[in-house]
Scaffold this active site. Structure first.
Site, PDB file in Angstrom:
ATOM      1  N   GLY A  14      44.867 -37.892 -11.937  1.00 21.51           N
ATOM      2  CA  GLY A  14      44.128 -39.150 -12.053  1.00 21.51           C
ATOM      3  C   GLY A  14      42.826 -38.925 -12.792  1.00 21.51           C
ATOM      4  CB  ALA A  52      26.681 -39.748 -21.789  1.00 20.35           C
ATOM      5  CE  LYS A  80      24.752 -41.473 -25.604  1.00 17.88           C
ATOM      6  NZ  LYS A  80      25.812 -40.463 -25.420  1.00 17.88           N
ATOM      7  N   PRO A  98      20.734 -41.515 -33.405  1.00 19.77           N
ATOM      8  CG  PRO A  98      20.038 -42.908 -35.164  1.00 19.77           C
ATOM      9  CD  PRO A  98      20.126 -41.449 -34.739  1.00 19.77           C
ATOM     10  CB  THR A 346      32.826 -35.789 -28.001  1.00 20.72           C
ATOM     11  OG1 THR A 346      32.562 -34.440 -27.577  1.00 20.72           O
ATOM     12  CG2 THR A 346      31.900 -36.137 -29.152  1.00 20.72           C
TER      13      THR A 346
END
Length: 531
Positions: A14, A52, A80, A98, A346
Site C-alpha cells: 500500500g 514534498a 509549495k 522556483p 521527485t
C-alpha cells in the site's frame, strides 16, 4: 475487451505508491471486467517520508477528479512554490529553485540569456527576482492563478506539501469506492509458471491465494516480486550519490507555514524542512561513511525549530534503480523500482510517472516485449535525468569544510551531466533531450545558485537593443513584485480553504465571498480574484 485482455491486476503493498496505482487504475481501467486487488499488511508499515512534491502532481489529482481544496484539508497539506537551498554553494549562501519560468523570452531568445548579458552591464539582483513563484514564496504569499488570469500571477506555478500517510488513506478511500479490493495479509510464497517464471499468484500467511495476470510491486526497498522473486538486479549509484542513511522526525512550530521547502546543507549531507498545516516535517540525509547514527540524530534534533512530536525514524537506502522496472509480468513502482534521495522532491513524481507510462503501455496477457521494452527505456531515462540533476547539487559546490564535501566536489560525474555543465559554463546553454523532467529554469537556478557562471552569452542576444531589453526586464521585475504584494499570505489562503468547508452548511451571503485586507496592500477577494 477480448480473450487476451488482463482481468486481474494485483498490487503488492500500500502506502503512497500502492494506493496511487490503485486509484489511477480504478479510474482508467473501469471497464467492468478488469479487477484490481491490493494486498498489504498494517504490520509492515510504510516509509512515508515523501511529503514534498513537484507540479505534475496537480495533473495526477485532476485526472482523478480530486477537488484541490478537499485534498488540502484531508492531507493537512500546504502549497509549495519551490525549494530554498541554504549553504549548498558555500556556507552562508542561499538561492531559490522556483517552479515556473524565469521571466519571459524576448525575440526568440531565452530569458536567462538576456539576464546574462545584463549582468555584464550592471549589478543585477539574483535571477529569482524574475520568477513569480520565487517572489511570492519569499514574501510568504500564495493564491492559485485564476483561469484566464492576465497579470503576472499567471506565471505562478505550484505543487504541494502533505502528510504522505494521509494522502495514501485519501486515495485508498477513492480506490475502494471505485471497486478496488483490499486484502490484509503478508505474502508467504510466490507462485510462478514453471516454463518462463511469470508470476501467477501470491500465497498469503493466512492461506489465501491471490491470483493475477499483471502484478505491481510496491513492496518498498525489499522488492519482494521484482527482486526477491525475479532477481532483476540493481544499479548502484553510491559512487555519485554517497548518502545512504536518513532520519525523519516531525516537530512543532509556530506561525504560518512557508510556501516552500528548504534544503540546508550540513557537514555530511543535508536537512529537509517541509511545513505542513499541523507540524513541520524534518529529516537529515547523510553518508554513514562520514557520520555515525547517534551523532546524526543529535545533529538533526539540534536544528529543529520546535520540540519533536515523535521518536526519530532511521532509514537505510542504496541510491540507484532496478535494471528493469518491468520484468516479465511484474512492474515495480516507488522504492521497489529505485531510489534517488528526495533533494528535488521527485520520489512521488517517479511513482506518478511510472503509473502514467503503465497506463499508456498497458499490456494484454500476451505481454508484447515491445511494450515492456519501451516502458523500461522511458523509466531508465527518467531516473537518469533525476540522478544527474541531484548530482549537480553535490558536484557544484565550493564547500571545503569537511571530507564529505571534498569528496563530492572532486568526484567524476556521469558523462551526460558533465556535458550539460560544460555547455552551460561556456555560454549558458541548456538543452532538454528526450524525456527529461527538469526544464531550463531548474538548470539555470541551480547552476547560477552554485556558481557555475557562464563565460559568455549566446550571440543571438546582441541582435536585441540593450536599452529596450533592460527596460523590459525592469518592467517584469516590477510586475512580479506588484502582484506578490497583492496576494494573500499563505496562511490566510489556507484558512480560507478551511473556512470555505465550514461555510458550505451555512447559507451564502448576498455579497461576494470573503475579502481579506492587508495593511498597505490591495484587498484580495477570494471569490473574484482581481488578478
Amino acid at each position: 475487451m477480448n480473450e487476451h485482455s488482463i482481468r486481474n491486476v494485483v498490487i503488492l503493498g500500500g502506502g503512497t505508491a500502492g494506493w496511487m496505482a490503485a486509484a489511477a487504475l480504478s479510474r482508467f481501467l473501469n471497464n467492468g471486467v478488469t479487477r484490481i486487488t491490493l494486498v498489504e499488511s498494517e504490520e509492515i508499515g510504510t516509509v512515508g517520508v515523501g511529503e514534498a512534491t513537484i507540479p505534475p502532481l496537480l495533473t495526477f489529482n485532476r485526472m482523478l477528479g480530486i477537488d484541490e481544496h478537499e485534498f488540502i484539508r484531508e492531507t493537512g497539506g500546504t502549497y509549495k512554490l519551490g525549494i530554498e537551498f541554504v549553504d549548498w554553494g558555500g556556507p552562508g549562501e542561499r538561492y531559490f529553485h522556483p517552479f515556473g519560468a524565469h521571466g519571459h523570452d524576448l525575440g526568440g531568445v531565452h530569458f536567462h540569456q538576456l539576464y546574462l548579458r545584463e549582468r555584464q552591464r550592471r549589478v543585477m539582483q539574483d535571477i529569482s527576482a524574475w520568477s513569480m513563484s520565487a517572489v511570492a514564496a519569499q514574501a510568504g504569499k500564495f493564491a492559485p492563478p485564476a483561469e484566464g488570469a492576465r497579470s503576472a500571477v499567471k506565471d505562478l506555478l505550484y505543487a504541494y506539501h502533505f502528510d504522505a500517510a494521509r494522502y495514501a488513506g485519501f486515495l485508498r478511500r477513492y480506490a475502494e469506492a471505485n471497486g478496488v479490493r483490499r486484502i490484509e495479509g503478508k505474502v508467504s510464497a510466490v507462485a510462478q509458471r514453471p516454463d518462463d517464471g511469470y508470476v501467477t499468484a501470491l500465497k498469503l500467511d493466512q492461506g489465501e491465494i491471490v491470483a493475477g495476470e499483471l502484478f505491481i510491486d510496491c513492496s518498498g526497498f525489499r522488492g519482494l516480486l521484482i527482486e526477491e522473486t525475479l532477481a532483476t538486479g540493481y544499479e548502484d549509484w553510491r559512487h555519485w550519490l554517497p548518502c545512504d542513511r536518513a532520519i525523519a522526525v516531525p516537530s512543532a512550530y509556530q506561525g504560518d507555514p512557508d510556501p516552500f521547502t528548504r534544503a540546508t546543507a550540513r557537514g555530511t549531507g543535508w536537512q529537509w524542512r517541509i511545513p505542513l498545516q499541523e507540524r513541520m516535517g524534518n529529516g537529515l540525509v547523510y553518508c554513514s561513511a562520514f557520520l555515525d547514527q547517534g551523532t546524526a540524530e543529535r545533529e538533526l534534533l539540534t536544528h529543529l525549530e520546535g520540540p519533536p512530536l515523535a521518536d526519530p525514524r532511521h532509514l537505510a537506502f542504496t541510491t540507484g534503480r532496478r535494471a528493469f522496472a518491468w520484468n516479465k509480468n511484474v512492474v515495480a513502482l516507488g522504492l521497489a523500482s529505485g531510489f534517488v534521495e528526495p533533494l528535488e522532491s521527485t520520489s512521488i513524481h517517479l511513482v506518478q510517472s511510472g503509473i502514467a507510462k503503465l497506463i499508456a503501455l498497458f499490456p494484454d496477457r500476451r505481454f508484447n516485449p515491445i511494450e515492456r521494452d519501451e516502458y523500461n527505456d522511458q523509466m531508465h531515462d527518467l531516473y537518469a535525468d533525476v540522478r544527474d540533476f541531484v548530482i549537480l547539487h553535490y558536484k557544484a559546490t565550493r564547500r571545503a569544510d569537511t571530507p564529505f564535501w571534498d569528496r563530492c566536489r572532486e568526484m567524476d560525474v556521469p558523462e551526460s551531466l558533465q556535458r550539460k555543465i560544460d555547455l552551460f559554463r561556456a555560454k549558458g546553454r541548456v538543452f532538454r533531450e528526450g524525456r527529461e523532467l527538469f526544464a531550463t529554469t531548474s538548470w539555470v537556478a541551480v547552476c547560477l545558485g552554485q556558481h557555475i557562471v557562464p563565460d559568455d552569452y549566446e550571440p543571438a542576444v546582441d541582435a536585441l537593443d540593450e536599452d529596450k531589453v533592460a527596460a523590459a526586464l525592469e518592467q517584469m521585475r516590477r510586475d512580479y513584485l506588484d502582484v506578490a504584494g497583492r496576494l494573500p499570505s499563505h496562511g490566510d489562503f489556507l484558512r480560507h480553504i478551511a473556512g470555505a468547508a465550514q461555510a458550505k452548511a451555512a447559507p451564502a451571503p448576498d455579497d461576494a465571498g470573503p475579502t481579506f485586507s492587508f495593511a498597505s496592500e490591495t484587498p484580495f477577494n477570494f471569490s473574484a480574484d482581481p488578478l
